[in-house]
Design a protein around this motif. Structure first.
Motif, PDB file in Angstrom:
ATOM      1  N   PHE A  90      -6.986  -3.555   9.628  1.00 25.51           N
ATOM      2  CA  PHE A  90      -6.154  -2.516  10.236  1.00 25.51           C
ATOM      3  C   PHE A  90      -4.783  -2.498   9.557  1.00 25.51           C
ATOM      4  CE2 PHE A  90      -5.254   0.512  13.375  1.00 25.51           C
ATOM      5  CZ  PHE A  90      -3.962   0.301  13.824  1.00 25.51           C
ATOM      6  N   GLY A  91      -4.228  -3.685   9.284  1.00 23.33           N
ATOM      7  CA  GLY A  91      -2.947  -3.761   8.590  1.00 23.33           C
ATOM      8  C   GLY A  91      -3.038  -3.167   7.197  1.00 23.33           C
ATOM      9  N   ARG A  92      -4.151  -3.467   6.514  1.00 25.21           N
ATOM     10  CA  ARG A  92      -4.339  -2.910   5.170  1.00 25.21           C
ATOM     11  C   ARG A  92      -4.441  -1.390   5.232  1.00 25.21           C
ATOM     12  NH1 ARG A  92      -8.533  -1.173   2.772  1.00 25.21           N
ATOM     13  NH2 ARG A  92     -10.021  -2.092   4.209  1.00 25.21           N
ATOM     14  N   MET A  93      -5.182  -0.892   6.221  1.00 25.49           N
ATOM     15  CA  MET A  93      -5.327   0.572   6.340  1.00 25.49           C
ATOM     16  C   MET A  93      -3.998   1.221   6.698  1.00 25.49           C
ATOM     17  SD  MET A  93      -8.920   1.234   8.210  1.00 25.49           S
ATOM     18  CE  MET A  93     -10.216   0.044   8.082  1.00 25.49           C
ATOM     19  N   VAL A  94      -3.206   0.569   7.551  1.00 23.26           N
ATOM     20  CA  VAL A  94      -1.888   1.109   7.893  1.00 23.26           C
ATOM     21  C   VAL A  94      -0.998   1.104   6.660  1.00 23.26           C
ATOM     22  CG1 VAL A  94       0.216   0.642   9.201  1.00 23.26           C
ATOM     23  CG2 VAL A  94      -2.000   0.570  10.346  1.00 23.26           C
ATOM     24  N   SER A  95      -1.094   0.033   5.826  1.00 23.56           N
ATOM     25  CA  SER A  95      -0.306  -0.020   4.591  1.00 23.56           C
ATOM     26  C   SER A  95      -0.708   1.122   3.662  1.00 23.56           C
ATOM     27  CB  SER A  95      -0.515  -1.355   3.868  1.00 23.56           C
ATOM     28  OG  SER A  95      -0.007  -2.417   4.612  1.00 23.56           O
ATOM     29  N   GLU A  96      -2.021   1.331   3.527  1.00 24.25           N
ATOM     30  CA  GLU A  96      -2.496   2.426   2.664  1.00 24.25           C
ATOM     31  C   GLU A  96      -2.035   3.771   3.208  1.00 24.25           C
ATOM     32  OE1 GLU A  96      -6.707   2.278   2.104  1.00 24.25           O
ATOM     33  OE2 GLU A  96      -6.676   0.294   1.212  1.00 24.25           O
ATOM     34  N   ALA A  97      -2.176   3.956   4.521  1.00 20.45           N
ATOM     35  CA  ALA A  97      -1.763   5.227   5.119  1.00 20.45           C
ATOM     36  C   ALA A  97      -0.265   5.425   4.957  1.00 20.45           C
ATOM     37  CB  ALA A  97      -2.154   5.266   6.596  1.00 20.45           C
ATOM     38  N   THR A  98       0.506   4.358   5.125  1.00 16.63           N
ATOM     39  CA  THR A  98       1.963   4.449   4.975  1.00 16.63           C
ATOM     40  C   THR A  98       2.327   4.814   3.546  1.00 16.63           C
ATOM     41  OG1 THR A  98       2.270   2.807   6.696  1.00 16.63           O
ATOM     42  CG2 THR A  98       4.125   3.197   5.242  1.00 16.63           C
ATOM     43  N   SER A  99       1.671   4.163   2.588  1.00 15.71           N
ATOM     44  CA  SER A  99       2.001   4.475   1.200  1.00 15.71           C
ATOM     45  C   SER A  99       1.589   5.895   0.841  1.00 15.71           C
ATOM     46  CB  SER A  99       1.357   3.459   0.252  1.00 15.71           C
ATOM     47  OG  SER A  99      -0.043   3.579   0.282  1.00 15.71           O
ATOM     48  N   ARG A 100       0.501   6.359   1.417  1.00 18.41           N
ATOM     49  CA  ARG A 100       0.074   7.737   1.098  1.00 18.41           C
ATOM     50  C   ARG A 100       0.963   8.760   1.793  1.00 18.41           C
ATOM     51  NH1 ARG A 100      -6.472   7.472   0.855  1.00 18.41           N
ATOM     52  NH2 ARG A 100      -6.563   5.989  -0.839  1.00 18.41           N
ATOM     53  N   VAL A 101       1.355   8.500   3.029  1.00 10.97           N
ATOM     54  CA  VAL A 101       2.196   9.451   3.764  1.00 10.97           C
ATOM     55  C   VAL A 101       3.588   9.507   3.151  1.00 10.97           C
ATOM     56  CG1 VAL A 101       3.345   9.879   5.961  1.00 10.97           C
ATOM     57  CG2 VAL A 101       0.933   9.329   5.928  1.00 10.97           C
ATOM     58  N   THR A 102       4.138   8.325   2.825  1.00 12.28           N
ATOM     59  CA  THR A 102       5.490   8.305   2.263  1.00 12.28           C
ATOM     60  C   THR A 102       5.492   8.640   0.778  1.00 12.28           C
ATOM     61  OG1 THR A 102       5.376   5.941   1.780  1.00 12.28           O
ATOM     62  CG2 THR A 102       6.299   6.601   3.924  1.00 12.28           C
ATOM     63  N   GLY A 103       4.370   8.475   0.118  1.00 12.76           N
ATOM     64  CA  GLY A 103       4.291   8.736  -1.314  1.00 12.76           C
ATOM     65  C   GLY A 103       4.921   7.622  -2.136  1.00 12.76           C
ATOM     66  N   LYS A 104       5.187   6.509  -1.499  1.00 14.40           N
ATOM     67  CA  LYS A 104       5.828   5.372  -2.164  1.00 14.40           C
ATOM     68  C   LYS A 104       4.780   4.307  -2.421  1.00 14.40           C
ATOM     69  CE  LYS A 104       9.126   1.674  -1.275  1.00 14.40           C
ATOM     70  NZ  LYS A 104       9.907   1.022  -0.255  1.00 14.40           N
ATOM     71  N   VAL A 105       4.815   3.709  -3.612  1.00 18.10           N
ATOM     72  CA  VAL A 105       3.915   2.604  -3.917  1.00 18.10           C
ATOM     73  C   VAL A 105       4.544   1.359  -3.315  1.00 18.10           C
ATOM     74  CG1 VAL A 105       2.887   1.213  -5.736  1.00 18.10           C
ATOM     75  CG2 VAL A 105       3.115   3.682  -6.030  1.00 18.10           C
ATOM     76  N   LEU A 106       3.849   0.770  -2.361  1.00 15.19           N
ATOM     77  CA  LEU A 106       4.392  -0.389  -1.657  1.00 15.19           C
ATOM     78  C   LEU A 106       4.180  -1.652  -2.485  1.00 15.19           C
ATOM     79  CD1 LEU A 106       3.051   0.380   1.925  1.00 15.19           C
ATOM     80  CD2 LEU A 106       5.298   0.894   1.003  1.00 15.19           C
ATOM     81  N   ASN A 107       5.248  -2.460  -2.557  1.00 17.16           N
ATOM     82  CA  ASN A 107       5.094  -3.740  -3.243  1.00 17.16           C
ATOM     83  C   ASN A 107       4.464  -4.731  -2.271  1.00 17.16           C
ATOM     84  OD1 ASN A 107       7.121  -4.771  -1.586  1.00 17.16           O
ATOM     85  ND2 ASN A 107       8.739  -4.292  -3.057  1.00 17.16           N
ATOM     86  N   THR A 108       4.184  -5.925  -2.763  1.00 16.07           N
ATOM     87  CA  THR A 108       3.475  -6.915  -1.932  1.00 16.07           C
ATOM     88  C   THR A 108       4.312  -7.336  -0.739  1.00 16.07           C
ATOM     89  OG1 THR A 108       4.265  -8.671  -3.407  1.00 16.07           O
ATOM     90  CG2 THR A 108       2.060  -7.785  -3.813  1.00 16.07           C
TER      91      THR A 108
END
Length: 173
Positions: free
Chosen positions: A139-157
């Motif tokens: 769920f955390g991974r999916m939220v991270s993916e959704a966040t990066s896609r919604v914000t358009g920002k590539v999230l670092n580790t």
């Protein structure tokens, strides 16, 4: 007709309206309008449409995540129910065999059944905890993916780890 034209000409002259300047201003307006429409408004509207689509995609992914979470909870409950049914079956079998044995054997069988039940519950609890941990991680991974896609920002580790940790802390199952 000529009197109407003369009257219109007089009114135009009275207000300082000059036909060549009016035509030049209309042409300039049309050129500026065309340039703005093709070079400014078109790309802006396209960008807004892309953002709207990404937001809609993000919302649909969140709905899918919610459905997956509900399904995972249902599966976890089914596993717990199965483990309880198995434990109850084992208890019944132990009780039936204990009746046929002597008094001494009966006490040993009851003790054994209790231990089996405790182990079965421990196993069920461990499986439930493992499932929940795995579910929280996914769920955390999916939220991270959704966040990066919604914000358009590539999230670092670090960002991903922080979002996973916050999501895990907020998800109480």
């Amino acid at each position: 007709m000529t009197t109407t034209f003369l009257a219109a000409s007089d009114i135009a002259e009275q207000f300082g309206l000059e036909l060549p300047k009016l035509i030049a201003q209309v042409i300039i307006f049309l050129v500026v309008f065309y340039v703005l429409k093709t070079k400014a408004f078109g790309p802006i509207l396209a960008m807004l449409e892309q953002r709207r689509q990404r937001i809609a995609d993000g919302e649909s992914k969140l709905e899918k995540i919610a459905k997956d979470l509900a399904e995972a909870e249902k599966n976890a409950q089914a596993i717990v129910d199965k483990a309880n049914a198995d434990a109850n079956r084992l208890i019944k079998e132990a009780g039936d065999s204990a009746k046929s044995l002597a008094e001494k054997r009966q006490q040993e069988a009851i003790q054994e059944a209790t231990q089996i039940l405790a182990k079965a519950r421990e196993v069920a609890q461990l499986e439930h905890e493992q499932l929940m941990a795995q579910l929280k991680s996914q769920f955390g991974r999916m939220v991270s993916e959704a966040t990066s896609r919604v914000t358009g920002k590539v999230l670092n580790t670090d960002d991903q780890a922080r979002i996973n940790q916050e999501t895990t802390a907020q998800v109480s199952l």
